[in-house]
Design a protein around this motif. Sequence first.
Motif, short mmCIF file in Angstrom:
data_model
loop_
_atom_site.label_atom_id
_atom_site.label_comp_id
_atom_site.label_asym_id
_atom_site.label_seq_id
_atom_site.Cartn_x
_atom_site.Cartn_y
_atom_site.Cartn_z
N GLN A 1 0.86 -1.19 0.00
CA GLN A 1 0.00 0.00 0.00
C GLN A 1 0.89 1.24 0.00
OE1 GLN A 1 -2.41 0.42 3.47
NE2 GLN A 1 -3.44 -1.55 3.23
N HIS B 1 -0.77 4.75 -0.83
CA HIS B 1 -1.58 5.96 -0.62
C HIS B 1 -3.04 5.66 -0.93
CE1 HIS B 1 -1.79 10.29 0.08
NE2 HIS B 1 -2.65 10.38 -0.92
N VAL B 2 -3.94 6.38 -0.28
CA VAL B 2 -5.35 6.28 -0.60
C VAL B 2 -5.76 7.55 -1.33
CG1 VAL B 2 -7.66 5.81 0.27
CG2 VAL B 2 -5.66 5.07 1.57
N VAL C 1 -7.47 2.56 -3.17
CA VAL C 1 -6.24 2.30 -2.43
C VAL C 1 -5.15 1.95 -3.44
CG1 VAL C 1 -5.15 0.95 -0.59
CG2 VAL C 1 -7.61 1.42 -0.51
N LEU D 1 -11.57 12.68 1.17
CA LEU D 1 -11.20 11.83 2.30
C LEU D 1 -10.34 12.58 3.32
CD1 LEU D 1 -10.97 8.89 3.52
CD2 LEU D 1 -8.96 8.61 2.06
N GLN E 1 -1.96 10.20 6.39
CA GLN E 1 -2.37 8.80 6.18
C GLN E 1 -1.20 7.89 6.52
OE1 GLN E 1 -3.35 7.86 2.15
NE2 GLN E 1 -4.92 9.44 1.96
N HIS F 1 -1.90 4.01 6.94
CA HIS F 1 -2.21 2.63 6.55
C HIS F 1 -3.73 2.47 6.40
CE1 HIS F 1 -0.91 -1.55 6.06
NE2 HIS F 1 -1.97 -1.93 6.73
N VAL F 2 -4.11 1.54 5.53
CA VAL F 2 -5.53 1.20 5.40
C VAL F 2 -5.75 -0.17 6.02
CG1 VAL F 2 -7.48 0.99 3.83
CG2 VAL F 2 -5.51 2.37 3.17
N VAL G 1 -9.34 4.01 7.01
CA VAL G 1 -8.07 4.64 6.67
C VAL G 1 -7.50 5.26 7.95
CG1 VAL G 1 -6.92 6.34 5.20
CG2 VAL G 1 -8.98 5.17 4.38
#
Lengths: 257, 257
Positions: free
Chosen positions: A83, A85-86, A122, B62, B83, B85-86, B122
């Motif tokens: 992962q 970035h969102v 995501v 977001l 941010q 981690h998801v 998130v």
Amino acid sequence: MTQQKTFREVIADGEGIFQPSVSLDCVIFGFHENELKVLLIKAKSTDHWALPGGFVFKDEDLDDAATRVLKERTGINDIFLQQFHVFGSAKRSDWNIHRSNFKKDGIEIGPDHWLLKRFITVGYYALVEFAHVITTPDSSSEECRWWDINEIEELFMDHKQILDKALDTLRLQLNHLPIGYNLLPQKFTMPELQKLYETILNKTLDRRNFQRRMTGFGILKRLKETRKGGAHRAPFLYSFDMRKYRKALKQGLHGGW
Amino acid sequence: MTQQKTFREVIADGEGIFQPSVSLDCVIFGFHENELKVLLIKAKSTDHWALPGGFVFKDEDLDDAATRVLKERTGINDIFLQQFHVFGSAKRSDWNIHRSNFKKDGIEIGPDHWLLKRFITVGYYALVEFAHVITTPDSSSEECRWWDINEIEELFMDHKQILDKALDTLRLQLNHLPIGYNLLPQKFTMPELQKLYETILNKTLDRRNFQRRMTGFGILKRLKETRKGGAHRAPFLYSFDMRKYRKALKQGLHGGW
């Protein structure tokens, strides 16, 4: 013989099986012989190249979905996706493009179709030796190929932005994390390692500074052999000290506190 | 005078206004006088402390939602949330707890309630000087306070895991990013800076190594003044060279390639 559903067929009736609002996109960087590429896919009826992406089944872990989606859309298996970035801008979706793509394929989707709703995506990325990776698009409707990252001007929706963010992340990680294992042959020369860095950073580096800094990280073993056969003085061969390399992957090239 | 809706009231009829499937949680670390804390909230009728979290309006970015949620639930404004981690495990939700909490508040929610569906969350985090932060919980039904991170054993749902991941991220970042601006007074001693690192890392560091390494980063200015009034030799005062500090925030403490 049962025909596997195409991605588009799944999409057409995906409501109820996928988690709403959430998608994922994979930025797969490929390195081979001093070229940095990214893997893109395209439906044959459209002009838009896109990152391989997809959705999350209702009972599926997000990270597992990323692995599955990448496998389904490109044939790639067994690589470590991370992962990075969102992407959650309220305005990121431009589903007119998507809708007209479907139309060309003979699939009509109405304005309330689940696919036209807002998605937060995501971003996952990986860097692989692309000569070792066999790509097979999931159905006859998809094309899948490696693109030179400098060739890419426009992509589907905000995918160019997602690609750029992944590239920034990769370049920043070069400052504090080791790289090269699985991208270089097991024995490599210092100029080959330097070329890897230069290719990713898209700039030339000073040879002596590079060597001094790289040696200082303590992750390299200089071998007794040299690379034979060039016009110049045969350069020393190196390999990674994997114990130290793995430690540096965890706590950084400069060590922990 | 119109009464602002409580978080629980918004939750009770939130379907249709929030983006489905997506939530966010904020890990707000606070540092003050050599203590590392985390900000937690709790509904008065329950025993479960939780990270301040919430949902994303359908037309809201977001990252903006994270800022708004933190402000609504804790009163905290103007801090930079990042941010990290998801959290997308299919099994992460334990809505039985949530449901019984509501019941205690007299709100009955059925098994098809939107809140009981699966959410991918998130994680955002920040580190602040907690003496400078005024917290005001959003409604009479919430408590909000700083907890010593070593005191925390269990939290609502998977919030302990989210907290641990944020702490890991923070500790890893100490290896390659500068820290201290806004957490220390403008002029500080080397032992005070060391104590900040020791508090976050939860271990003692060697004084001479710390000083040598920290000086090597080039982000400190040693001032002509000393700190007067202690029993020992008066220690030098330092401040951050903000131009170099900001550069290090972008490309890392060890410089870019």
